[in-house]
Write a protein that holds these residues in place. Structure first.
Motif, PDB file in Angstrom:
ATOM      1  N   MET A   1       0.843  -1.097  -0.001  1.00  0.00           N
ATOM      2  CA  MET A   1      -0.013   0.018   0.013  1.00  0.00           C
ATOM      3  C   MET A   1       0.870   1.260  -0.094  1.00  0.00           C
ATOM      4  O   MET A   1       2.055   1.344   0.710  1.00  0.00           O
ATOM      5  N   ARG A   2       0.365   2.240  -0.893  1.00  0.00           N
ATOM      6  CA  ARG A   2       1.353   3.449  -0.921  1.00  0.00           C
ATOM      7  C   ARG A   2       0.694   4.482  -0.568  1.00  0.00           C
ATOM      8  O   ARG A   2      -0.773   4.745  -0.515  1.00  0.00           O
ATOM      9  N   CYS A   3       1.371   5.577  -0.114  1.00  0.00           N
ATOM     10  CA  CYS A   3       0.599   6.774   0.512  1.00  0.00           C
ATOM     11  C   CYS A   3       1.660   8.060  -0.023  1.00  0.00           C
ATOM     12  O   CYS A   3       3.045   7.979   0.204  1.00  0.00           O
ATOM     13  N   GLN A   4       0.840   9.047  -0.441  1.00  0.00           N
ATOM     14  CA  GLN A   4       1.746  10.242  -0.563  1.00  0.00           C
ATOM     15  C   GLN A   4       1.082  11.405   0.502  1.00  0.00           C
ATOM     16  O   GLN A   4       0.214  11.763   0.452  1.00  0.00           O
ATOM     17  N   PRO A   5       2.128  11.808   1.345  1.00  0.00           N
ATOM     18  CA  PRO A   5       1.840  12.807   2.434  1.00  0.00           C
ATOM     19  C   PRO A   5       1.617  14.092   1.803  1.00  0.00           C
ATOM     20  O   PRO A   5       1.925  14.347   0.652  1.00  0.00           O
ATOM     21  N   ILE A   6       0.813  14.967   2.396  1.00  0.00           N
ATOM     22  CA  ILE A   6       0.855  16.346   1.944  1.00  0.00           C
ATOM     23  C   ILE A   6       2.231  17.107   1.878  1.00  0.00           C
ATOM     24  O   ILE A   6       2.997  17.066   3.064  1.00  0.00           O
ATOM     25  N   LEU A   7       2.597  17.742   1.185  1.00  0.00           N
ATOM     26  CA  LEU A   7       3.913  18.132   0.717  1.00  0.00           C
ATOM     27  C   LEU A   7       4.199  19.281   1.882  1.00  0.00           C
ATOM     28  O   LEU A   7       3.490  20.223   2.382  1.00  0.00           O
ATOM     29  N   GLY A   8       5.463  18.865   2.587  1.00  0.00           N
ATOM     30  CA  GLY A   8       5.952  19.824   3.753  1.00  0.00           C
ATOM     31  C   GLY A   8       5.613  19.018   5.077  1.00  0.00           C
ATOM     32  O   GLY A   8       6.339  19.545   5.987  1.00  0.00           O
ATOM     33  N   HIS A   9       4.760  18.230   5.122  1.00  0.00           N
ATOM     34  CA  HIS A   9       4.400  17.439   6.516  1.00  0.00           C
ATOM     35  C   HIS A   9       5.521  16.639   6.769  1.00  0.00           C
ATOM     36  O   HIS A   9       6.130  15.891   5.899  1.00  0.00           O
ATOM     37  N   ASN A  10       5.902  16.601   8.009  1.00  0.00           N
ATOM     38  CA  ASN A  10       7.175  15.824   8.575  1.00  0.00           C
ATOM     39  C   ASN A  10       6.870  14.451   9.274  1.00  0.00           C
ATOM     40  O   ASN A  10       7.927  13.980   9.622  1.00  0.00           O
ATOM     41  N   THR A  11       5.732  14.260   9.359  1.00  0.00           N
ATOM     42  CA  THR A  11       5.200  13.110  10.288  1.00  0.00           C
ATOM     43  C   THR A  11       4.311  12.267   9.400  1.00  0.00           C
ATOM     44  O   THR A  11       3.238  13.059   8.820  1.00  0.00           O
ATOM     45  N   VAL A  12       4.460  11.169   9.336  1.00  0.00           N
ATOM     46  CA  VAL A  12       3.476  10.227   8.644  1.00  0.00           C
ATOM     47  C   VAL A  12       3.306   8.936   9.499  1.00  0.00           C
ATOM     48  O   VAL A  12       4.050   8.328  10.256  1.00  0.00           O
ATOM     49  N   PHE A  13       1.845   8.596   9.635  1.00  0.00           N
ATOM     50  CA  PHE A  13       1.366   7.565  10.497  1.00  0.00           C
ATOM     51  C   PHE A  13       0.760   6.486   9.642  1.00  0.00           C
ATOM     52  O   PHE A  13      -0.189   7.077   8.435  1.00  0.00           O
TER      53      PHE A  13
ATOM     54  N   PRO B   1      10.749   5.527   1.366  1.00  0.00           N
ATOM     55  CA  PRO B   1      12.136   5.720   0.569  1.00  0.00           C
ATOM     56  C   PRO B   1      12.250   7.104   0.370  1.00  0.00           C
ATOM     57  O   PRO B   1      13.579   7.668   0.043  1.00  0.00           O
ATOM     58  N   ASP B   2      11.309   8.105   0.075  1.00  0.00           N
ATOM     59  CA  ASP B   2      11.663   9.520   0.226  1.00  0.00           C
ATOM     60  C   ASP B   2      10.407  10.441   0.945  1.00  0.00           C
ATOM     61  O   ASP B   2       9.565   9.595   1.380  1.00  0.00           O
ATOM     62  N   ALA B   3      10.557  11.562   0.801  1.00  0.00           N
ATOM     63  CA  ALA B   3       9.720  12.360   1.586  1.00  0.00           C
ATOM     64  C   ALA B   3       8.138  12.684   1.146  1.00  0.00           C
ATOM     65  O   ALA B   3       7.247  12.814   1.705  1.00  0.00           O
ATOM     66  N   THR B   4       8.054  11.962  -0.355  1.00  0.00           N
ATOM     67  CA  THR B   4       6.524  12.047  -0.868  1.00  0.00           C
ATOM     68  C   THR B   4       6.224  10.635  -1.251  1.00  0.00           C
ATOM     69  O   THR B   4       5.156  10.530  -1.534  1.00  0.00           O
ATOM     70  N   LEU B   5       6.695   9.538  -0.440  1.00  0.00           N
ATOM     71  CA  LEU B   5       6.156   8.279  -0.561  1.00  0.00           C
ATOM     72  C   LEU B   5       6.684   7.812   0.850  1.00  0.00           C
ATOM     73  O   LEU B   5       7.648   7.466   1.300  1.00  0.00           O
ATOM     74  N   ALA B   6       5.373   6.942   1.314  1.00  0.00           N
ATOM     75  CA  ALA B   6       5.471   6.094   2.365  1.00  0.00           C
ATOM     76  C   ALA B   6       4.638   4.734   1.971  1.00  0.00           C
ATOM     77  O   ALA B   6       3.649   4.793   1.175  1.00  0.00           O
ATOM     78  N   THR B   7       5.312   3.714   2.190  1.00  0.00           N
ATOM     79  CA  THR B   7       4.821   2.203   1.896  1.00  0.00           C
ATOM     80  C   THR B   7       4.605   1.319   3.143  1.00  0.00           C
ATOM     81  O   THR B   7       5.240   1.414   4.164  1.00  0.00           O
ATOM     82  N   LEU B   8       3.510   0.461   3.106  1.00  0.00           N
ATOM     83  CA  LEU B   8       3.230  -0.380   3.963  1.00  0.00           C
ATOM     84  C   LEU B   8       3.160  -1.812   3.586  1.00  0.00           C
ATOM     85  O   LEU B   8       2.215  -1.970   2.467  1.00  0.00           O
ATOM     86  N   LYS B   9       3.871  -2.668   3.794  1.00  0.00           N
ATOM     87  CA  LYS B   9       3.954  -3.995   3.086  1.00  0.00           C
ATOM     88  C   LYS B   9       3.446  -5.093   3.873  1.00  0.00           C
ATOM     89  O   LYS B   9       3.647  -5.122   5.104  1.00  0.00           O
ATOM     90  N   ILE B  10       2.526  -6.069   3.409  1.00  0.00           N
ATOM     91  CA  ILE B  10       2.396  -7.153   4.130  1.00  0.00           C
ATOM     92  C   ILE B  10       2.780  -8.450   3.372  1.00  0.00           C
ATOM     93  O   ILE B  10       2.210  -8.502   2.381  1.00  0.00           O
ATOM     94  N   GLN B  11       3.606  -9.198   4.005  1.00  0.00           N
ATOM     95  CA  GLN B  11       4.118 -10.273   3.068  1.00  0.00           C
ATOM     96  C   GLN B  11       4.562 -11.579   4.284  1.00  0.00           C
ATOM     97  O   GLN B  11       5.222 -11.310   5.071  1.00  0.00           O
TER      98      GLN B  11
ATOM     99  N   PHE C   1      -5.349   3.332   6.585  1.00  0.00           N
ATOM    100  CA  PHE C   1      -4.926   4.651   6.593  1.00  0.00           C
ATOM    101  C   PHE C   1      -3.750   5.245   6.757  1.00  0.00           C
ATOM    102  O   PHE C   1      -3.048   4.624   7.456  1.00  0.00           O
ATOM    103  N   CYS C   2      -3.550   6.039   6.088  1.00  0.00           N
ATOM    104  CA  CYS C   2      -2.298   6.924   5.916  1.00  0.00           C
ATOM    105  C   CYS C   2      -2.581   8.328   6.517  1.00  0.00           C
ATOM    106  O   CYS C   2      -3.860   8.765   6.093  1.00  0.00           O
ATOM    107  N   ALA C   3      -1.875   8.955   7.424  1.00  0.00           N
ATOM    108  CA  ALA C   3      -2.174  10.338   7.836  1.00  0.00           C
ATOM    109  C   ALA C   3      -0.782  11.179   7.629  1.00  0.00           C
ATOM    110  O   ALA C   3       0.325  10.333   8.038  1.00  0.00           O
ATOM    111  N   SER C   4      -0.660  12.455   7.652  1.00  0.00           N
ATOM    112  CA  SER C   4       0.171  13.089   7.686  1.00  0.00           C
ATOM    113  C   SER C   4      -0.015  14.161   8.397  1.00  0.00           C
ATOM    114  O   SER C   4      -1.143  14.949   8.436  1.00  0.00           O
ATOM    115  N   GLY C   5       1.200  14.943   8.930  1.00  0.00           N
ATOM    116  CA  GLY C   5       1.105  16.152  10.037  1.00  0.00           C
ATOM    117  C   GLY C   5       2.269  16.877   9.943  1.00  0.00           C
ATOM    118  O   GLY C   5       3.471  16.420   9.455  1.00  0.00           O
ATOM    119  N   LEU C   6       2.376  17.975  10.674  1.00  0.00           N
ATOM    120  CA  LEU C   6       3.383  18.871  10.906  1.00  0.00           C
ATOM    121  C   LEU C   6       3.557  18.770  12.188  1.00  0.00           C
ATOM    122  O   LEU C   6       2.876  19.787  12.825  1.00  0.00           O
TER     123      LEU C   6
END
Lengths: 115, 117
Positions: free
Chosen positions: B21-33, B70-80, B91-96
């Motif tokens: 699963m992939r998530c693109q946080p809001i640009l400039g946010h430094n916290t991803v959940f 892998p970078d500030a614009t992408l968060a991934t969650l893998k299940i294997q 759900f993915c959430a982002s914040g500052l």
């Protein structure tokens, strides 16, 4: 483990009625947030309360943080069908903690307003 | 209007398959959940990152789940491998989080509904 208990779990009332839902814990939180979640969407923040005894109003919604910062309530006046949704409270342990002050969510109150 | 985006929105897979699963946080946010929501358990925190560094992943089953940024614009969650009990909305959430350390305002994405058969 800090738990946030929300009550009631489910509430179905007629349009125009007033209602109050609750969020309780045995732990002290530095701040508490209320979110509303609609089907197929993520939760959306409604309000953050940070001071014991604080009351905040958002149109017909009134939020109160308990004096001891262990509980909170959400009161809706003259409920409308658009208020239907899942209401979640979320508490943060220590706002001055510099690392792991993650937010803990309650399981929510599912509110249905009948037209 | 900045938003958190998540892909895919729906995923149906068979037990044992890998799920990403992939998530693109809001640009400039430094916290991803990353959260998982089920009717029984409600919204559970799985992991979160600050400035791309993992701060807490204690909510994740370590043997099968992994979360990365892998970078500030992408968060991934893998299940294997995936199991039927993993069926939930993720759900993915982002914040500052600023220097004052005030409570995050979390902006949630629309979620990925995962069904493992």
């Amino acid at each position: 483990t800090q738990l946030l208990e929300q009550s009631p779990q489910f509430l179905s009332i007629q349009e125009g009625e007033n209602l109050t839902v609750y969020c309780n814990s045995s732990s002290v939180f530095s701040s508490l947030q209320w979110y509303r979640q609609e089907p197929g969407e993520g939760p959306v923040l409604l309000v953050t309360v940070v001071t014991g005894g604080e009351v905040k109003k958002l149109k017909r919604l009134t939020f109160q943080f308990g004096d001891a910062r262990k509980d909170s309530s959400l009161h809706i006046t003259a409920a409308q069908p658009g208020d239907t949704g899942l209401y979640l409270c979320a508490g943060a342990k220590d706002r001055w903690m510099n690392r792991d002050d993650k937010i803990i969510f309650g399981k929510g109150t599912r509110l249905h307003i009948l037209p | 209007d900045a938003r958190v985006t998540q892909t895919p929105r729906d995923k149906v897979t068979e037990m044992g398959q890998e799920v990403t699963m992939r998530c693109q946080p809001i640009l400039g946010h430094n916290t991803v959940f990353w959260y998982r929501q089920t009717m029984m358990q409600g919204l559970e925190l799985l992991a979160y990152f600050r400035n791309r560094a993992p701060l807490d992943d204690s909510g994740m089953p370590k043997d099968r789940f992994s979360a990365e940024m892998p970078d500030a614009t992408l968060a991934t969650l893998k299940i294997q491998p995936s199991e039927p009990r993993d069926s939930a909305v993720y759900f993915c959430a982002s914040g500052l989080r600023g220097l004052a350390g005030l409570t995050d305002t979390q902006y949630f994405g629309p979620g990925t509904r995962l069904t493992v058969l």
